[in-house]
Design a protein around this motif. Structure first.
Motif: not given
Length: 288
Positions: A111-115, A120-134, A145-151
């Motif tokens: 029951q942990r939530l992930y936000i 990334n409308n402009q495809n230029k963000r370098r601060n992509l992330c997912i918050y895990r709440l518990s 924190q993550f980045a796309y392997a092919d970007q």
């Protein structure tokens, strides 16, 4: 004036996309079965847009049938617990988190939530992330924190802008992300990354050509089917052992009156609820 024109034309565009629902040009990937005879879709409620603006994610909130939702990017960093009819029950303030561009919600068996803060409308963000709440009242917040392997460019050239994401789900210790292609074609790309805090690279798994942008995703409680929501339709994939998701059995349910649908959650192994940016809540029920 342009916004008024867009609002008037958008229902027409959604209807046209729903008419064109079923086809993928990918050779050998299988056709989409039409599912309109198997589902009953009804409006079940409406969110108060003055208090819960632009619903962009949905997740279940306990056995009573309540739901968690949140606003789109640029709005307050709050989670809202609502009934399935849209009545506001609780506002959970998550400041100092920022809602840069929250786009979807997911949940794991604990029951942990992930936000998903990965719009990334402009495809230029370098601060992509997912918050895990518990924890109690979701007071503990961890960051994935993550980045796309092919970007490799921020942003890439316009034809290659396929790094905007509005859809993901949790399954077996991993998070599966689906992009909203703003470049050439209508390809949705599927990525996977670990569902644990830290810095990760989202690995490209597969891609498939669809007729719409994907705006939400979820997996059924039994893990057997995946829903991808778009404007005017929802695509359902029956997961098969040993096959990639996009090679599995496929169905398409047209939603011509759903408007700009942005969020979806399974409420059983077949049924699901979805919402649009104007706060309408819909339920799709499997005809048994």
């Amino acid at each position: 004036m342009l916004f008024l024109l867009r609002d008037k034309l958008f229902p027409v565009l959604v209807f046209l996309q729903s008419v064109l629902c079923g086809c993928s040009r990918n050779q050998g990937r299988g056709e989409f079965a039409q599912l309109h005879q198997h589902y009953d879709v009804q409006t079940i409620g409406h969110l108060d847009r003055k208090r819960v603006a632009e619903s962009s994610g949905l997740e279940t909130a306990g056995p009573e049938g309540d739901l968690w939702t949140h606003a789109d990017g640029g709005n307050t960093a709050n989670l809202y617990r609502v009934t399935a009819q849209g009545d506001l029950l609780q506002t959970l303030e998550l400041a100092p988190l920022l809602n840069i561009d929250w786009e979807d919600l997911a949940q794991d068996p604990e029951q942990r939530l992930y936000i998903g803060d990965f719009g990334n409308n402009q495809n230029k963000r370098r601060n992509l992330c997912i918050y895990r709440l518990s924890g109690p009242d979701y007071a503990q917040v961890d960051t994935i924190q993550f980045a796309y392997a092919d970007q490799h460019a921020f942003p890439p050239r316009k034809p290659r802008r396929n790094f905007d994401c509005e859809a993901f789900y949790y399954y077996q210790d991993s998070l599966y992300l689906f992009t909203k292609n703003r470049g050439e074609g209508r390809y949705v790309k599927q990525y996977v990354l670990p569902a644990r805090p830290g810095r990760h690279t989202a690995r490209l798994v597969d891609s498939l050509q669809l007729n719409t942008w994907v705006t939400a995703a979820d997996i059924s409680p039994d893990g057997r089917r995946v829903a991808l929501l778009g404007y005017g339709q929802v695509y359902l994939f029956e997961r098969l052992p040993g096959r990639r998701l996009f090679d599995s059995l496929k169905g398409c349910l047209t939603l011509p009156t759903s408007g700009q649908a942005e969020a979806l959650v399974f409420t059983s192994n077949h049924d699901f609820i979805f919402s649009n940016e104007k706060g309408k809540l819909f339920q799709a029920t499997w005809k048994r």
